[in-house]
Motif scaffolding. Structure first.
Motif, PDB file in Angstrom:
ATOM      1  N   UNK A   1      26.676  18.486  -7.849  1.00 46.66           N
ATOM      2  CA  UNK A   1      27.975  18.261  -7.212  1.00 46.66           C
ATOM      3  C   UNK A   1      29.089  18.351  -8.242  1.00 46.66           C
ATOM      4  N   UNK A   2      30.118  19.152  -7.928  1.00 44.87           N
ATOM      5  CA  UNK A   2      31.322  19.196  -8.731  1.00 44.87           C
ATOM      6  C   UNK A   2      32.405  18.379  -8.037  1.00 44.87           C
ATOM      7  N   UNK A   3      33.193  17.615  -8.825  1.00 49.98           N
ATOM      8  CA  UNK A   3      34.213  16.750  -8.247  1.00 49.98           C
ATOM      9  C   UNK A   3      35.562  16.980  -8.917  1.00 49.98           C
ATOM     10  N   UNK A   4      36.631  16.844  -8.126  1.00 48.52           N
ATOM     11  CA  UNK A   4      37.967  17.176  -8.604  1.00 48.52           C
ATOM     12  C   UNK A   4      38.673  15.990  -9.261  1.00 48.52           C
ATOM     13  N   UNK A   5      37.939  15.239 -10.063  1.00 47.23           N
ATOM     14  CA  UNK A   5      38.512  14.127 -10.810  1.00 47.23           C
ATOM     15  C   UNK A   5      37.618  13.840 -11.996  1.00 47.23           C
ATOM     16  N   UNK A   6      38.216  13.400 -13.106  1.00 45.48           N
ATOM     17  CA  UNK A   6      37.406  13.006 -14.250  1.00 45.48           C
ATOM     18  C   UNK A   6      36.693  11.689 -13.970  1.00 45.48           C
ATOM     19  N   UNK A   7      37.162  10.934 -12.959  1.00 41.64           N
ATOM     20  CA  UNK A   7      36.574   9.654 -12.590  1.00 41.64           C
ATOM     21  C   UNK A   7      36.753   9.465 -11.085  1.00 41.64           C
ATOM     22  N   UNK A   8      35.947  10.183 -10.264  1.00 43.67           N
ATOM     23  CA  UNK A   8      36.172  10.191  -8.818  1.00 43.67           C
ATOM     24  C   UNK A   8      35.898   8.870  -8.131  1.00 43.67           C
ATOM     25  N   UNK A   9      35.073   8.019  -8.747  1.00 43.85           N
ATOM     26  CA  UNK A   9      34.715   6.758  -8.119  1.00 43.85           C
ATOM     27  C   UNK A   9      33.777   6.977  -6.946  1.00 43.85           C
ATOM     28  N   UNK A  10      33.088   5.919  -6.539  1.00 44.21           N
ATOM     29  CA  UNK A  10      32.207   6.001  -5.375  1.00 44.21           C
ATOM     30  C   UNK A  10      32.199   4.650  -4.667  1.00 44.21           C
ATOM     31  N   UNK A  11      32.342   4.684  -3.345  1.00 46.80           N
ATOM     32  CA  UNK A  11      32.235   3.487  -2.516  1.00 46.80           C
ATOM     33  C   UNK A  11      31.121   3.731  -1.522  1.00 46.80           C
ATOM     34  N   UNK A  12      29.972   3.086  -1.709  1.00 50.81           N
ATOM     35  CA  UNK A  12      28.866   3.193  -0.764  1.00 50.81           C
ATOM     36  C   UNK A  12      29.146   2.227   0.380  1.00 50.81           C
ATOM     37  N   UNK A  13      29.268   2.743   1.589  1.00 51.38           N
ATOM     38  CA  UNK A  13      29.798   1.976   2.709  1.00 51.38           C
ATOM     39  C   UNK A  13      29.003   0.701   2.977  1.00 51.38           C
ATOM     40  N   UNK A  14      27.688   0.807   3.144  1.00 50.35           N
ATOM     41  CA  UNK A  14      26.882  -0.374   3.454  1.00 50.35           C
ATOM     42  C   UNK A  14      26.970  -1.414   2.340  1.00 50.35           C
ATOM     43  N   UNK A  15      26.904  -0.943   1.087  1.00 48.66           N
ATOM     44  CA  UNK A  15      26.970  -1.868  -0.046  1.00 48.66           C
ATOM     45  C   UNK A  15      28.296  -2.612  -0.063  1.00 48.66           C
ATOM     46  N   UNK A  16      29.387  -1.864   0.184  1.00 51.23           N
ATOM     47  CA  UNK A  16      30.716  -2.462   0.110  1.00 51.23           C
ATOM     48  C   UNK A  16      30.958  -3.447   1.248  1.00 51.23           C
ATOM     49  N   UNK A  17      30.494  -3.100   2.455  1.00 56.66           N
ATOM     50  CA  UNK A  17      30.770  -3.946   3.626  1.00 56.66           C
ATOM     51  C   UNK A  17      29.858  -5.164   3.679  1.00 56.66           C
ATOM     52  N   UNK A  18      28.557  -4.948   3.435  1.00 55.78           N
ATOM     53  CA  UNK A  18      27.603  -6.051   3.590  1.00 55.78           C
ATOM     54  C   UNK A  18      27.149  -6.660   2.262  1.00 55.78           C
ATOM     55  N   UNK A  19      27.464  -6.001   1.158  1.00 55.91           N
ATOM     56  CA  UNK A  19      27.013  -6.518  -0.135  1.00 55.91           C
ATOM     57  C   UNK A  19      28.140  -6.871  -1.074  1.00 55.91           C
ATOM     58  N   UNK A  20      29.345  -7.078  -0.552  1.00 52.89           N
ATOM     59  CA  UNK A  20      30.485  -7.395  -1.413  1.00 52.89           C
ATOM     60  C   UNK A  20      30.302  -8.757  -2.079  1.00 52.89           C
ATOM     61  N   UNK A  21      30.984  -8.945  -3.196  1.00 57.56           N
ATOM     62  CA  UNK A  21      30.885 -10.193  -3.951  1.00 57.56           C
ATOM     63  C   UNK A  21      32.283 -10.745  -4.223  1.00 57.56           C
ATOM     64  N   UNK A  22      32.655 -11.893  -3.610  1.00 56.00           N
ATOM     65  CA  UNK A  22      31.884 -12.684  -2.648  1.00 56.00           C
ATOM     66  C   UNK A  22      31.781 -11.984  -1.300  1.00 56.00           C
ATOM     67  N   UNK A  23      30.882 -12.445  -0.429  1.00 54.17           N
ATOM     68  CA  UNK A  23      30.690 -11.781   0.869  1.00 54.17           C
ATOM     69  C   UNK A  23      31.937 -11.861   1.750  1.00 54.17           C
ATOM     70  N   UNK A  24      32.125 -10.828   2.567  1.00 57.16           N
ATOM     71  CA  UNK A  24      33.181 -10.860   3.578  1.00 57.16           C
ATOM     72  C   UNK A  24      32.798 -11.899   4.628  1.00 57.16           C
ATOM     73  N   UNK A  25      33.770 -12.644   5.111  1.00 60.46           N
ATOM     74  CA  UNK A  25      33.520 -13.659   6.136  1.00 60.46           C
ATOM     75  C   UNK A  25      32.755 -13.033   7.307  1.00 60.46           C
ATOM     76  N   UNK A  26      31.582 -13.607   7.671  1.00 61.23           N
ATOM     77  CA  UNK A  26      30.779 -13.039   8.765  1.00 61.23           C
ATOM     78  C   UNK A  26      31.538 -12.926  10.080  1.00 61.23           C
TER      79      UNK A  26
END
Length: 226
Positions: free
Chosen positions: A175-200
């Motif tokens: 994969x080629x990306x148009x940024x030197x630091x494109x970042x990544x947000x994995x949806x399930x990890x971010x929504x259900x595995x955030x630290x601290x957890x999002x209020x249920x």
């Protein structure tokens, strides 16, 4: 002579307006956030990297080795991403590009995720991948394709996308990306595995499911394949 004055003023006004648009445009961010600070002595990070004296640059500043090596995919999602961005090659700083190798085991998945700072162009080197992305609100249209060896697919910046190995063996993509630091947000990890957890209660209402379902999901171990 006087007839030319209004035209001159019009051209000048247009040029001034164009200059305003250009100067008002912010550069693309290279991190999640950068809190402004007046005292430079208190600053700890900038948008990007500080620059090395170009006279001290050498070949190793622009070099990375080992991308040909297959990665271990024996994890819960069955895939591993090997990034090659400014963290691995210092010479990528300010160039606005990076790449990654993605290894897939049989039925391995690179889970739905986004790159907040870069578009992606993916080339399949081995195997077959079912790939796709979802357009933004209000349509949320799913655009998908099955890719085989040598096929190329593009994922626009910021949109949720995924790759799934539908072959019987391993698969590899570059994969080629148009940024030197494109970042990544994995949806399930971010929504259900955030630290601290999002209020249920927030997630229960957002997903329109019972709170017990949210409690269960937040107790799972969300694997980071990057």
């Amino acid at each position: 002579m006087m007839k030319g004055v209004p035209n001159f003023l019009l051209v000048t006004a247009l040029l001034s307006l164009t200059a305003c648009f250009v100067s008002a445009y912010d550069p693309s961010p290279l991190q999640d956030f950068c809190v402004a600070i007046d005292d430079p002595k208190s600053s700890v990070f900038v948008n990007g990297k500080f620059c090395k004296n170009p006279k001290l640059a050498n070949a190793n500043d622009f070099f990375f080795s080992g991308l040909q090596i297959p990665r271990n995919t024996s994890n819960p999602v069955g895939s591993t991403v090997t990034p090659v961005n400014v963290a691995q090659i210092a010479g990528l700083n300010t160039l606005g590009i990076s790449l990654a190798r993605i290894d897939f085991g049989p039925y391995g998945l690179n889970p739905p995720h986004t790159h907040p700072r870069g578009s992606e162009i993916l080339t399949v080197l081995e195997g077959s991948l079912y790939v796709g992305f979802v357009t933004s609100n209000p349509d949320n249209r799913l655009i998908t394709k099955v890719l085989n060896k040598g096929d190329v697919f593009v994922f626009p910046i910021g949109l949720i996308h995924f790759q799934f190995n539908v072959g019987y063996g391993n698969a590899v993509a570059l994969a080629g990306l148009s940024s030197q630091n494109p970042g990544v947000i994995t949806i399930a990890n971010a929504v259900f595995g955030s630290n601290p957890p999002i209020n249920p209660d927030v997630l229960s209402k957002a997903f329109q499911v019972d709170k017990k379902v949210i409690d269960y999901l937040q107790k799972q171990f969300w694997w980071d394949n990057n």
